[in-house]
Motif scaffolding. Structure first.
Motif: not given
Lengths: 655, 154
Positions: A515, A517, A560-562, A609-610, A625, A634-635, A637
């Protein structure tokens, strides 16, 4: 109100807003150099144009006010009134009122305004100082009856005689006051210059046929010429004829047209697409054995032209900072008056260009910094004298381009920031934990903490401690930063470093499990290939990258995006992100390159979408993206561990 | 009052649907689509439509309709005011002008809650065409789905 009427009204308001801001500086210049006839002429032309065209499009109230405004400035122009401070103040207030009306009408075309008070003030001033105008054939007369409310009439002197009895009758019948003003300048009859101004009206405010009619009725012989001439070459004929009367038109302004921003944006989109299509064709042709050299040459030529058009299209969004800078002049003037400080304000680099959207967003921070410099930066005259300085303070606003960024500096030669005092204050307010050690720079940055103000006295200008924090957040949001340089007793410089545009960003294209980015460059502090020694697994904290003397958390982008990826971290590339309060690293498979990408907003369906700030179209024509690393964090913790006491962390706890 | 309206008719699986023609901006073949991570399965991703980035949804998956063919696919670009979306359908058939009195209420079935996006039906050559309220069909969860997902992820 039909659409046509609406359209011309809106058109007028846009035009008027522009004219007002163009002339703003003349008002201020008038104060420093009252005898400058050129400025007075410009203001007069503004008032005159506004009057004529506002009446033509049906803003009667606006027209009535600008008419008075015009009469007033005409008196100044004809040297019947001296441009004293009081006159300049009245002019400025009238100008404010005009801006207010324009803003109000833009929101609501039917808006009404209370202009009576200011009108009366202007009128009273004229009356009390206007007795010199005896040369006028008909002096200003007024019929007053003792009761309220009052109505103002403005009319042609020829109608005057008939109107007085009528007016009296009317007032008796209605038991109300009637005031009839006969403006002296109309009585004097149209001079050559006024006629020329009328021509200018017809040419500049070519709104409707009525606009020409309204102004040209008294001089029909000129009107007939106007109808033919301005269409041929209005610019030239104007500068010639006006020049002959001594009015200024020394520099020929570069011609420009207004274009709606969405039009420019769609142009940018299409040009971008063209560039992509060109590269697709190139891929198809180059490398093929039967390629013809002409075809290849043409395609590469096309690529160059496309890029050129893209640059031009992107440049169309850029406007000079001048308009905002000129507003600052006014602010400095008003604030220094209020505080009784003598301030010399200089502007540099007004021609520096930047994106309109950026300019809009930095205007408020700029206002704040400028006010701040005048209020907090510059000491009182006594203190300056005591410190052996020139009692007149100096504030400078400067814009320039540096390394593809726009820099705006607000500097003053005031007292400078006192790092010790700042720290003490921060401890007192509980913003800083006792015992925290700060460098001088970190201490300066305390001014950005919410609720922090070193000024003992809260004035309505500044001192509430809310502004600087907002300034900083606004600038950070745009991907810029605010730097502070200060020398105690010498002065302070606030430097805003901003991206030139929000439409384009320098970015890295990265891959993760096939992918693609996009990651904006300004977030990436460094890139490296992590070695086994640098990586450490910890209990509860996840992976840690030991980078020189720092220990920072490291994540896989896919976490973060699985997105699954079984590559070992040591085979991947780590990007160290330091743009936010907490440094961290992201590992990705590969970096494909660095590009300038055009940012496109996320559709509303994706707006929540964060970790993603937008999308862009890559060179292969596919969308990708754009990652916003701070948001990404922030996605997740993160149980943060902080290498060094960090201002923002302390801030978070106090909140 | 408009008595006749034009509808764009298309197939989803072996059923035929219709949407008001004015809500469709154009019909195109499926381009390359970039996946958006963590999006629902019917959210295919984002595509480049002449310089604009547009989200693409599979209407068949969204409405749980089994696609007939996965080879010949078409995207209808919708203009729903605030939203510009592309939806994948099996086939676009025709544009029909339908008189208002030819449209009847959808037949009441047991599970009405799930099919409230069918606003009416009309007959064409003995075949029943379902009229789709496309924004209702999509908005059931799509508009907020990303937000909900994020709340869970955080």
């Amino acid at each position: 109100m039909d659409d046509f009427e609406k359209e011309i009204k809106i058109g007028f308001l846009e035009e008027a807003a522009q004219s007002v801001s163009d002339v703003e500086q003349c008002f201020l210049a008038l104060e420093s150099d009252p005898s400058n006839q050129e400025n007075i002429n410009k203001i007069f032309r503004l008032a005159h144009n506004l009057k004529g065209s506002s009446k033509a499009v049906g803003f009667d109230e606006f027209g009535a006010f600008t008419h008075q405004f015009e009469s007033f400035i005409l008196r100044v122009k004809n040297k019947e009134l001296q441009p004293t401070e009081k006159v300049v103040n009245l002019l400025l207030r009238a100008n404010d009122h005009v801006s207010l009306m324009i803003a109000g009408l833009r929101e609501d075309l039917e808006a009404r305004f209370d202009s009576i008070e200011l009108l009366n003030e202007i009128k009273n001033y004229q009356e009390s100082n206007g007795e010199v105008s005896v040369d006028a054939s008909i002096a200003e007369r007024s019929v007053e009856v003792e009761s309220e409310p009052s109505i103002d009439f403005q009319m042609d002197p020829s109608m005057y005689d008939g109107m007085i009895p009528l007016a009296q009758e009317f007032s008796e019948e209605n038991n109300s006051t009637l005031e009839v003003n006969i403006p002296t300048e109309v009585a004097a009859g149209p001079t050559l210059e006024e006629s020329l101004d009328a021509i200018m009206d017809a040419a500049v405010f070519n709104l409707t046929a009525e606009s020409a009619n309204v102004e040209l009725v008294p001089v029909p012989e000129v009107a007939s010429q106007v109808a033919v001439q301005p269409l041929q070459n209005p610019e030239k004929s104007l500068s010639n004829s006006v020049g002959s009367t001594g009015a200024s038109k020394s520099s020929v302004v570069e011609e420009s047209i207004r274009v709606a921003l969405p039009k420019v944006e769609s142009l940018i989109d299409f040009v971008g697409e063209l560039v992509i299509l060109q590269s697709v064709i190139r891929e198809q042709v180059i490398g093929k054995s039967e390629e013809s050299s002409l075809l290849r040459k043409t395609i590469s030529q096309m690529g160059k032209v496309g890029k050129e058009i893209q640059d031009i299209a992107l440049g169309m969004r850029m406007i000079p900072v001048k308009s905002s800078f000129l507003k600052m002049q006014r602010i400095v003037r008003d604030v220094s008056r209020e505080l009784n400080k003598e301030i010399e304000f200089t502007l540099k680099g007004e021609e520096t260009e930047l994106d309109k959207t950026v300019l809009e967003r930095i205007t408020d921070p700029m206002v704040h910094l400028v006010r701040n410099s005048v209020d907090h930066g510059i000491e009182s005259a006594e203190m300056r004298l005591a410190a052996g300085k020139n009692p007149t303070g100096h504030v400078e606003l400067r814009a320039y381009h540096s390394a593809g960024k726009l820099v705006i500096e607000v500097s003053d030669d005031g007292g400078g920031l006192d790092a010790e005092k700042l720290k003490r204050k921060a401890f007192e307010k509980g913003i800083l934990k006792p015992g925290t050690v700060l460098t001088e720079k970190e201490a300066f940055n305390l001014v950005f903490a919410p609720g922090f103000s070193t000024k003992e006295k809260v004035t309505d200008i500044s001192g509430r401690g809310v502004g600087m924090d907002v300034v900083n957040t606004n600038i950070l949001e745009m991907g810029g930063e605010v730097q502070i340089e200060s020398v105690l007793h010498k002065g302070t410089t606030f430097r805003m470093v901003l991206p030139l545009t929000l439409a384009i960003v320098d970015a890295m294209v990265i891959t993760y499990s096939d992918e693609k980015f996009v990651l904006p460059m300004n977030h990436v502090h460094e890139t490296l290939r992590p070695t086994t020694q640098m990586l450490q697994q910890t209990v509860g904290l996840g992976d840690v990258l030991m980078l020189r003397n720092e220990n920072i958390p490291i994540f896989r982008l896919g976490d973060f995006f699985s997105i699954k990826n079984s590559n070992a971290m040591t085979d991947m590339i780590a990007l160290v992100v330091k743009s936010g309060p907490l440094p961290f690293a992201i590992v990705v498979d590969d970096i494909l390159g660095q590009y300038q990408v055009v940012i496109k907003r996320l559709g509303k369906e994706l707006a929540g979408m964060k970790g993603v700030s937008g999308t862009t179209i890559l060179g292969d024509g596919r969308p990708a993206l754009i990652i916003e690393p701070q948001d990404l964090l922030k996605r997740k913790v993160v149980s943060c561990f902080v290498p060094k006491t960090n201002l923002k962390v302390v801030r978070g706890e106090s909140a | 009052m408009i008595d006749n309206m034009r509808y764009l008719c298309f197939d989803l699986g072996n059923r035929e649907f219709a949407i008001p023609l004015l809500s469709a901006k154009e019909v195109i073949g499926i381009p390359e689509v970039t996946a958006v991570p963590q999006s629902p399965s019917h959210f295919l991703g984002i595509m480049n439509l002449r310089g604009n980035v547009i989200s693409v949804l599979d209407l068949r998956l969204k409405l749980s309709i089994k696609p007939v063919t996965s080879e010949e696919n078409t995207i209808i670009i919708l203009d729903l005011g605030d939203y510009n979306l592309g939806v994948v359908v099996d086939r676009v058939n025709s544009v029909q002008t339908v008189e208002k009195d030819k449209i009847s209420e959808p037949p009441v079935v047991e599970s009405t809650s799930k099919s409230d996006y069918i606003t009416g039906v009309f007959r064409k050559d003995e075949k029943l065409i379902l009229m789709l309220d496309i924004s209702r069909a999509l908005s059931v969860e799509d508009r907020s789905v990303m937000k909900q997902k994020n709340v869970k992820a955080a």
